[in-house]
Motif scaffolding. Structure first.
Motif, short mmCIF file in Angstrom:
data_model
loop_
_atom_site.label_atom_id
_atom_site.label_comp_id
_atom_site.label_asym_id
_atom_site.label_seq_id
_atom_site.Cartn_x
_atom_site.Cartn_y
_atom_site.Cartn_z
N THR A 162 0.84 -1.19 0.00
CA THR A 162 0.00 0.00 0.00
C THR A 162 0.87 1.24 0.00
O THR A 162 1.80 1.36 0.80
N ILE A 163 0.55 2.16 -0.89
CA ILE A 163 1.33 3.39 -1.05
C ILE A 163 0.44 4.58 -0.73
O ILE A 163 -0.71 4.65 -1.16
N SER A 164 0.98 5.50 0.06
CA SER A 164 0.28 6.74 0.38
C SER A 164 0.84 7.85 -0.50
O SER A 164 2.04 8.14 -0.45
N LEU A 165 -0.01 8.45 -1.32
CA LEU A 165 0.41 9.56 -2.19
C LEU A 165 0.02 10.87 -1.51
O LEU A 165 -1.14 11.27 -1.50
N ARG A 166 1.01 11.51 -0.93
CA ARG A 166 0.76 12.68 -0.10
C ARG A 166 0.76 13.98 -0.89
O ARG A 166 1.38 14.09 -1.94
N GLU A 167 0.06 14.94 -0.33
CA GLU A 167 -0.16 16.21 -1.02
C GLU A 167 1.14 16.90 -1.39
O GLU A 167 1.29 17.41 -2.50
N GLU A 168 2.11 16.91 -0.47
CA GLU A 168 3.35 17.64 -0.75
C GLU A 168 4.11 17.03 -1.92
O GLU A 168 4.71 17.74 -2.74
N LEU A 196 2.70 15.28 -4.41
CA LEU A 196 1.92 15.53 -5.63
C LEU A 196 2.06 16.97 -6.10
O LEU A 196 2.15 17.23 -7.30
N LYS A 197 2.09 17.91 -5.16
CA LYS A 197 2.28 19.31 -5.54
C LYS A 197 3.64 19.49 -6.22
O LYS A 197 3.74 20.21 -7.23
N ALA A 198 4.67 18.85 -5.68
CA ALA A 198 6.00 18.94 -6.29
C ALA A 198 5.99 18.31 -7.68
O ALA A 198 6.59 18.84 -8.62
N THR A 203 4.35 20.54 -10.33
CA THR A 203 5.10 21.73 -10.74
C THR A 203 5.98 21.41 -11.93
O THR A 203 6.43 22.31 -12.65
N ARG A 204 6.22 20.11 -12.15
CA ARG A 204 7.08 19.66 -13.27
C ARG A 204 6.29 19.00 -14.39
O ARG A 204 6.82 18.76 -15.47
N HIS A 205 5.03 18.68 -14.13
CA HIS A 205 4.20 18.01 -15.13
C HIS A 205 2.84 18.70 -15.21
O HIS A 205 2.17 18.87 -14.20
N ILE A 228 15.14 6.20 -2.56
CA ILE A 228 14.45 5.22 -3.39
C ILE A 228 12.94 5.38 -3.24
O ILE A 228 12.18 5.20 -4.20
N VAL A 229 12.48 5.73 -2.03
CA VAL A 229 11.05 6.00 -1.83
C VAL A 229 10.60 7.10 -2.79
O VAL A 229 9.56 6.98 -3.45
N SER A 230 11.40 8.16 -2.90
CA SER A 230 11.06 9.26 -3.80
C SER A 230 10.96 8.80 -5.25
O SER A 230 10.03 9.17 -5.98
#
Length: 268
Positions: free
Chosen positions: A81-87, A89-91, A94-96, A138-140
């Motif tokens: 299970t992966i948590s996609l956090r707001e910070e 996604l915002k980053a 900004t690139r996509h 690697i998480v990133s």
């Protein structure tokens, strides 16, 4: 048991040995998961989904969902299970540039078998053997990969992932009638209806002429009684879905309210 995704882990491999475990997902983050073994019943308002080994799901943030996780065929529940956090996604956005297609509404999304999904989730398994956990760098990389795969497989996902707005004030009666079975603090009910706790309690009393706690208990017991009498289900099979944490508390509350135990209901 409820998960609020406040822990530091963004990629998790839970393995549950119990026969079943209920999790009310009350998250401010999106979750993206892949079932390895066991089975999961997902309840969202009036919709129910069954996830089986090999299934991949996406559950949007601020979506109330109950996950009842079972061992199956002699295998424990096991998933990534992966948590996609707001910070993050915002980053990312900004690139996509997001592709904002028409809104697809809330609800869990499921994805069939696909080489991208099999390769991605399979690549994560060896990292769980590391005593120190997955290295942050690697998480990133893996979270970036997860977002890219979601966008590749689902051309409507940007409308969800790139939406960072807070819940607005919504119709309280409609929301409560659809979501009373979720066992969560009143503060969370207030948040999801776009209200402060004080305003929520005031509006609730005006709408229902009873306290939230009493109304929630009565609605959950009525749902349980319906499942027992009309659907001929067993108490042990329905108490979690009705919003109770354990069978003994459910049985006590049921008998106190109706005057007879759940096992005495005709049809159960």
């Amino acid at each position: 048991m409820s998960i609020y995704w406040t822990a530091s882990e963004e990629i998790m491999l839970p393995c549950i040995q119990d026969k079943y475990l209920k999790l009310d997902l009350l998250s401010g983050d999106h979750s993206f998961g892949h079932l390895i073994s066991g089975e999961v019943k997902v309840i969202i308002a009036d919709q129910t989904y069954i996830l089986k080994p090999g299934d991949t799901w996406f559950c949007p943030r601020n979506q109330l969902a109950t996950f009842i996780k079972y061992s199956k065929d002699g295998q424990p529940y096991k998933s990534i299970t992966i948590s996609l956090r707001e910070e993050r996604l915002k980053a990312y956005y900004t690139r996509h540039e997001p592709v904002l297609t028409p809104c697809q509404g809330h609800g869990i999304r499921s994805y069939g078998t696909h080489p991208l999904l099999e390769s991605f989730f399979g690549s994560l398994l060896p990292y769980f053997e590391l005593e120190e956990g997955i290295p942050p760098a690697i998480v990133s990389v893996k979270l970036e990969e997860a977002i890219t795969i979601l966008r590749t497989l689902d051309n409507t996902i940007d409308r969800c992932l790139a939406n960072f707005s807070l819940p607005g004030k919504i119709d309280l009666v409609d929301f409560m009638e659809k979501n009373f079975m979720f066992n969560m603090p009143l503060l969370k009910f207030a948040y999801f209806t776009g209200r402060s706790l004080t305003t929520f309690k005031t509006d609730f009393k005006k709408a229902f002429a009873v306290s939230p706690q009493r109304w929630l208990t009565q609605k959950r017991l009525e749902l349980a009684h319906y499942q027992l009498s009309e659907k001929a289900r067993k108490p042990a099979d329905i108490y979690l879905e009705a919003g109770f944490e354990n069978l003994s508390h459910f049985s006590f509350a049921f008998k106190k309210h109706f005057g007879y135990s759940p096992t005495e209901v005709v049809g159960s």
